[in-house]
Scaffold this motif. Structure first.
Motif, short mmCIF file in Angstrom:
data_model
loop_
_atom_site.label_atom_id
_atom_site.label_comp_id
_atom_site.label_asym_id
_atom_site.label_seq_id
_atom_site.Cartn_x
_atom_site.Cartn_y
_atom_site.Cartn_z
N ARG A 49 57.22 27.80 27.20
CA ARG A 49 56.14 27.19 26.53
C ARG A 49 55.87 25.56 27.09
O ARG A 49 54.60 25.30 27.58
CB ARG A 49 56.28 26.95 25.08
N LYS A 50 56.68 24.85 27.47
CA LYS A 50 56.56 23.57 28.25
C LYS A 50 55.97 23.70 29.66
O LYS A 50 55.09 23.13 29.95
CB LYS A 50 57.60 22.82 28.44
N ASN B 82 63.83 22.61 21.51
CA ASN B 82 63.33 21.92 20.39
C ASN B 82 64.50 21.68 19.42
O ASN B 82 65.09 22.94 18.97
CB ASN B 82 62.18 22.53 19.82
N GLN C 199 48.69 24.50 31.80
CA GLN C 199 47.45 24.24 31.05
C GLN C 199 46.78 22.80 31.54
O GLN C 199 45.85 22.70 31.60
CB GLN C 199 47.53 24.69 29.66
N GLU C 200 48.05 21.74 31.22
CA GLU C 200 47.45 20.57 31.43
C GLU C 200 46.92 20.21 32.83
O GLU C 200 45.79 19.74 32.92
CB GLU C 200 48.68 19.45 31.24
N GLN D 146 54.20 26.41 30.42
CA GLN D 146 52.86 26.69 30.42
C GLN D 146 52.01 25.52 29.79
O GLN D 146 50.94 25.46 30.39
CB GLN D 146 52.67 27.89 29.12
N GLU D 147 52.57 24.62 29.25
CA GLU D 147 51.99 23.61 28.78
C GLU D 147 51.40 22.52 29.97
O GLU D 147 50.32 22.10 30.07
CB GLU D 147 52.27 22.53 27.71
N LYS D 148 52.35 22.57 30.84
CA LYS D 148 52.21 21.99 32.17
C LYS D 148 50.94 22.40 32.92
O LYS D 148 50.07 21.99 33.62
CB LYS D 148 53.29 21.70 32.76
N GLU E 168 61.75 17.25 20.85
CA GLU E 168 61.65 18.10 21.93
C GLU E 168 62.38 17.63 23.28
O GLU E 168 61.90 16.37 23.67
CB GLU E 168 60.32 18.62 22.54
N TRP F 144 64.17 23.46 28.48
CA TRP F 144 63.45 22.31 27.48
C TRP F 144 63.94 22.96 26.26
O TRP F 144 63.91 24.22 26.05
CB TRP F 144 62.01 22.49 27.57
#
Length: 781
Positions: free
Chosen positions: A375-376, A350, A382-383, A378-380, A336, A348
């Motif tokens: 997605r990244k 993959n 979520q984190e 969203q991950e941030k 990634e 970002w």
């Protein structure tokens, strides 16, 4: 031909008309261009039959007369064969005006075409001309063989929609017989949407174009569609065509095209592209989506080879090394990474790569390229959200911990003076008092116990909210348990002149498994409320076995009163914390509104449910079903009653007890209680944990009463130090914890530190007596 010298001699000596014999001989000697004229009416039929037998030996040949066939000359005899000839000639006479004056004959392996010309008006004299067409027939046979054995689809047709010739392959493809196809207009077999282009192809053939290629669809006999690719030429009025069934190939191409389109669309939706790197030419191929991710015009040159320059400065070495390892070492990769698009947008991606081998050599590296920016992000998010949850959880835990500590401290601070109030009022009650003094003292003691009950409810509430309220199940004697519940509330019922009764069902088991402390808390609360809200009449508790004899048997408990009752609107508030059905009632009867809420929760923990039936002015009925785990015939070692415990030998009766208590009032109270419990006892007092440790190192004690919350050194730490010191001497003095906290967590800490018993303030004389007897006296049976 089977024509011998003997035959030739017989012909010369025969009685044939003049010239016929020599003409036949010359003809049979391969000149085969002679013309025989013969008067059929003058010829001897039998002789002519013999002549025909010699001229045309027995064969299984087919005789064709223009548009009709004669196929029954399989085994001719002289007369029959001659009659057939006569029939042929007769039919030729009848059809002379139509020009049907020729037929074919097979002589051994040779093929003759026979022309007949009638020489007179009466048609009795005719001229026969024989022409050898063996080579022509053989050539046609070879063409016929090729035509019928060809794996392709061969057709001869005209410009007007008629098939003239088809090989057998058409039957298996279209499902029609050859005769059915020859009788159809081939335009009727073509798919309606393809007839126009088929007619245009025919027009080209009519203009004598060398070769025409086209594809069209035919409709099979069963309605299915078949695709043909045609190669056709024209000669004269005929079309010579070769067709190839392309159905499977076209369907495959259509499926592949659909799949490619689907993959392209899916790649666009998922933002996934594909790429390929040739390790020899280092030429890179991208799918359209890769260009879209880089935000480069699709098909733009030079960018594919320079795609690596778009990667983030920190990530560029990673992808360069990964590609090199894939080419040189055959290692796949999956990373990634970050890149900056042609338009300057941060993304970002993959990047996945896999080497393709030819033997042991990597010839290509193929892979996928997917944008994962969303997605990244969203991950941030979520984190961040998870971290916020963790922080909130930590804050909640800290708040709960602070709350628990606050409640423990408040409990300690309130219980400490209550300990003195309750303890001294109990001691004072055993002295000589006037009737008025005794009443005042009793009221003071009752008020102190009410305050203690409130504190216990608040602590239970704290445990419920923290999810730390646990049950301790044990085998309980049924009759004694419920009678004890009635006894606890009986004095209040007597004061109000209320009829308090207990009805126990005859089928109840003698023992059952429950948490007796918590169940008693529920029942006493319900009985207390019933007595509190009943001014006259009765309070009745009924206990019976529900659905006896089944696996789902339960103990049914019902508490009914004739009190003030509860309205429907008030019922909805009844089981909520700190809420009473009617605020005016709380002013008259008192209470915090915690009892029923706590009771309901305790019953839920026991897999039961508190239910209510009530009507204003007609009383209330609280009831619940308690799942039964019966013990029909237990072999229980129940604790002996206190009166069975006897002091040890008289000479050892005097004991030395150390009281460790920072509160002087409580220390004095404990001393007074001990003097009352034990007639001969030596009592020493330490006012903090450090002093207690020092005293233990100087003097030996039979029992230590240890307060937990003390300055300098607390009770837990002091106990650990004492246990550490005693371990070197082989001693272990009984230590009983004294605490105002009353939390289960405190009990665990006490036992882990090495304490033996645990008493909650305010200390009750009878409970203290039981603990002292447990460690300073022995049981005698």
């Amino acid at each position: 031909m089977g024509f011998t010298e003997q035959d030739r001699g017989d012909l010369k000596n025969s009685s044939l008309p003049k010239g016929i014999s020599s003409c036949i001989i010359r003809f049979l000697e391969n000149e085969r261009s002679e013309v025989l004229s013969v008067e059929l009416s003058e010829m001897d039929p039998y002789f002519f039959a013999e002549f025909l037998d010699r001229l045309f030996p027995k064969t299984a040949a087919q005789r064709e007369i223009v548009n009709f066939q004669i196929t029954d000359l399989e085994d001719p005899n002289s007369t029959g064969y001659f009659l057939k000839w006569l029939a042929i000639v007769h039919r030729l006479k009848e059809s002379k005006t139509e020009g049907k004056n020729q037929f074919l004959l097979d002589i051994d392996s040779s093929h003759l075409k026979v022309f007949i010309e009638f020489l007179d008006h009466s048609l009795n004299e005719c001229k026969l001309t024989f022409v050898d067409i063996t080579d022509e027939i053989q050539s046609v046979s070879q063409i016929e063989y090729f035509f019928e054995t060809n794996l392709g689809l061969l057709a001869i047709a005209d410009f007007f929609g008629r098939f003239h010739r088809l090989n057998l392959g058409w039957q298996s493809v279209l499902g029609y017989t050859i005769d059915e196809l020859l009788n159809k207009n081939y335009l009727d077999l073509i798919h309606p949407q393809d007839r126009g282009k088929t007619i245009r192809a025919i027009e080209k053939l009519m203009l004598n174009e060398d070769l025409v290629n086209f594809v069209n669809r035919f409709v099979k006999k069963n309605g299915e569609i078949v695709h043909f690719e045609w190669r056709a030429r024209s000669r004269g009025d005929l079309i010579f065509a070769n067709a190839r069934d392309m159905t499977d190939q076209i369907l495959l191409e259509t499926e592949l095209k659909t799949q490619k389109q689907l993959l392209t669309e899916m790649g666009s939706v998922a933002k996934v592209g594909g790429w390929e790197l040739d390790t020899e030419t280092f030429k890179t191929i991208w799918t359209d989506e890769v260009y879209h991710i880089y935000e480069i015009p699709v098909g733009a040159e030079n960018y594919a080879e320079d795609g690596i320059k778009f990667y983030h400065d920190e990530d560029r070495p990673i992808i360069q090394k990964a590609v090199e390892d894939a080419i040189q070492l055959g290692k796949p990769f999956d990373f990634e990474l970050r890149l900056i698009s042609k338009k300057g947008n941060f993304k970002w991606v993959n990047a996945v790569g896999k080497p393709v081998f030819d033997g042991h050599r990597v010839t290509k590296v193929i892979g996928s390229f997917q944008e994962i920016t969303e997605r990244k992000m969203q991950e941030k998010i979520q984190e961040k959200f998870l971290q916020e949850l963790l922080d909130a959880k930590k804050e909640t835990e800290e708040a709960n911990k602070a709350k628990s500590e606050f409640l423990a401290n408040m409990s300690h601070e309130i219980r400490t003076p209550l300990n003195g109030v309750i303890g001294f009022t109990e001691l004072l009650a055993n002295t000589d008092l006037t009737e008025t003094q005794s009443k005042y003292l009793s009221d003071a003691n009752t008020s102190a116990h009410a305050l203690l009950g409130l504190i216990n409810d608040i602590l239970d509430l704290s445990k419920i909210e923290a999810g730390k309220l646990e049950l301790n199940f044990e085998t309980t004697e049924t009759k004694t348990f419920f009678e004890d519940c009635i006894k606890i509330i009986s004095s209040s019922a007597i004061k109000k002149n209320i009829d308090l009764s207990l009805i126990l069902g005859e089928t109840l088991p003698p023992f059952f498994v429950t948490d007796p402390v918590r169940l008693k808390q529920v029942i006493v609360n319900l009985l207390g409320n019933a007595v509190k809200f009943t001014d006259e009449g009765f309070v009745k508790m009924t206990v019976e076995l529900n659905t006896p004899g089944t696996a789902l048997a339960s103990i049914f408990v019902s508490i009914e009163d004739s009190g003030i009752g509860i309205s429907n609107s008030q019922k909805q508030k009844l089981f909520k914390m700190f809420t009473q059905a009617d605020s005016s009632i709380s002013k008259k009867y008192g209470g915090t509104g915690l009892g029923l809420a706590i009771s309901s929760h305790l019953l839920e923990k026991m897999n039961s449910e508190l239910q209510l039936e009530s009507e204003v002015g007609r009383g209330s009925r609280f009831y619940f079903d308690l799942p039964l785990t019966a013990v029909p015939a237990p072999n229980l070692s129940l604790p002996k009653k206190q009166e069975n415990l006897q002091p040890i030998a008289e000479e050892s009766h005097s004991k030395t007890i150390l009281i460790v208590e920072d509160n002087h009032l409580n220390a004095s109270l404990l001393k007074a209680m001990l003097v009352k419990i034990m007639h001969e006892v030596k009592i020493k007092i330490a006012y903090d944990g450090l002093e207690a440790i020092q005293m233990v190192q100087i003097e030996t004690f039979d029992l230590i009463l240890m307060d937990l919350q003390m300055p300098i050194v607390d009770g837990i730490s002091a106990t650990k130090e004492i246990r550490s010191y005693e371990s070197t001497l082989g001693l272990k003095t009984p230590i009983i914890a004294l605490t105002a906290g009353a939390l289960e967590s405190e009990q665990e800490k006490c036992f882990q530190a090495g304490m033996n018993g645990f008493l909650t303030k305010p200390i009750q004389t009878n409970l203290l007596r039981e603990e002292i007897l447990k460690y300073l006296f022995i049981r005698q049976t």
